[in-house]
Enzyme design. Sequence first.
Site, short mmCIF file in Angstrom:
data_model
loop_
_atom_site.label_atom_id
_atom_site.label_comp_id
_atom_site.label_asym_id
_atom_site.label_seq_id
_atom_site.Cartn_x
_atom_site.Cartn_y
_atom_site.Cartn_z
N ASP A 49 0.71 -1.21 -0.03
CA ASP A 49 -0.02 -0.10 -0.02
C ASP A 49 0.74 1.31 -0.10
O ASP A 49 0.42 2.52 -0.11
CB ASP A 49 -1.11 0.03 1.05
CG ASP A 49 -0.25 0.08 2.60
OD1 ASP A 49 0.80 -0.38 2.76
OD2 ASP A 49 -0.98 0.13 3.53
N SER A 50 2.14 1.09 0.03
CA SER A 50 2.99 2.25 -0.18
C SER A 50 2.77 2.91 -1.58
O SER A 50 3.14 4.09 -1.83
CB SER A 50 4.70 1.66 0.16
OG SER A 50 4.91 0.87 -0.86
N ASP A 88 -1.04 -6.14 -0.37
CA ASP A 88 -1.34 -5.42 0.84
C ASP A 88 -3.03 -5.34 1.18
O ASP A 88 -3.73 -4.84 0.27
CB ASP A 88 -0.79 -4.06 0.86
CG ASP A 88 0.41 -3.96 1.82
OD1 ASP A 88 0.53 -4.99 2.58
OD2 ASP A 88 1.18 -3.06 1.97
N LYS A 118 -1.42 -9.20 2.73
CA LYS A 118 -0.40 -8.97 3.76
C LYS A 118 -1.35 -8.08 4.79
O LYS A 118 -2.34 -7.21 4.08
CB LYS A 118 1.00 -8.27 3.25
CG LYS A 118 1.81 -7.61 4.78
CD LYS A 118 3.19 -7.30 4.27
CE LYS A 118 3.36 -5.77 3.68
NZ LYS A 118 2.63 -4.93 4.36
N GLU A 120 -1.04 -5.59 8.52
CA GLU A 120 -0.39 -5.06 9.39
C GLU A 120 -0.75 -5.49 10.87
O GLU A 120 -2.16 -5.51 11.15
CB GLU A 120 -0.11 -3.72 9.50
CG GLU A 120 0.48 -2.91 8.01
CD GLU A 120 0.66 -1.65 7.87
OE1 GLU A 120 0.30 -0.77 9.04
OE2 GLU A 120 1.11 -1.25 6.73
N GLU A 187 9.75 -4.56 9.84
CA GLU A 187 9.85 -3.12 9.25
C GLU A 187 10.34 -2.15 10.47
O GLU A 187 9.73 -2.22 11.61
CB GLU A 187 8.65 -2.35 8.90
CG GLU A 187 8.83 -1.04 7.94
CD GLU A 187 7.98 -0.52 7.15
OE1 GLU A 187 7.24 -0.97 6.79
OE2 GLU A 187 8.01 0.72 6.74
O1 KIV Z 1 3.41 -1.33 1.52
C1 KIV Z 1 4.59 -1.61 1.44
O2 KIV Z 1 5.23 -1.28 0.60
C2 KIV Z 1 5.13 -2.37 2.44
C3 KIV Z 1 6.58 -2.63 2.40
C4 KIV Z 1 7.43 -1.53 2.81
C5 KIV Z 1 7.04 -4.03 3.27
O3 KIV Z 1 4.53 -2.66 3.43
#
Ligand code: KIV
Length: 274
Positions: A49-50, A88, A118, A120, A187
């Site tokens: 989600d970055s 994510d 994924k 968090e 992280e």
């Molecule tokens: O959103 C993302 O890119 C991430 C990575 C930095 C692990 O969660």
Amino acid sequence: MSAVVETKRVTVPEIRAHKNAKPVVCLTCYHAHTAKLLDNHVDLMLVGDSLGMVMHGMESTLGVTLDMMILHGNAVMRGSKHALVVVDLPFGSYEESPQVAFRSAARVIQETGCTAVKMEGGERIAETIRYLTLRGIPVMGHIGLTPQMIQIFGGFKTQGRTEAEWPAIEADAKAVAEAGAFAVVLEGMAEPLAAKITREIAIPTIGIGASAECDGQILVMEDMLGLNPSPPKFVRQYANMGPDIEAAVKAYAADVRARNFPGKENVYTMKRVG
Ligand code: KIV
């Protein structure tokens, strides 16, 4: 008879088998062309989600939606054939309950064809990880500096700087592993703590700003390519593409303005039809 060459994607058990073995190579990826370039060199691509910050210029990941993740997840799946693709779950799409998380994750899996999601969080999300994995959805965990909690942390702050913080973070790692996650991202975590967690849990740890002792590493691709003018301090840059792109665009603009556009010699001839 024609020979069919089948390319098999990396599987979840194959990623798990990297524990205490060959390091897992991971990178983030958000679009089809780069997915194709990465595909033969990484074990796992994360549609993180970055992308909200990297692709869409947001200030944090909090504004990213499930539809955005599905759009980019599809692009990465179309561009790749080999790496395991994880997408994510964005803020607001899973925290409420295991049932809500299952519906979001099932949408991601069904609409993109990716292998895993994924999420968090540690202890607070363990029940949800168990719920999803028992129902066929592989989950990658993510603990330490979890960007979706940035308002609670008060910024992107390294976690576990004092030993007093360690037990809670170690408990998060154990909860995620015991709930059935197949790997966990560590992280922005103090180095000795990340190394300790790596020794303590049975699933691969994937470090980002954590420790070289982790079972694998991940970086945001644009950071390691030099496309981010202010990357995090821990990032090693493997290319300097930002300045290279700017120089290329400057040269192109100069050519266009000087009417020095290549192609005069290449102009295709029109064919008469009929
Ligand atoms: O959103 C993302 O890119 C991430 C990575 C930095 C692990 O969660």
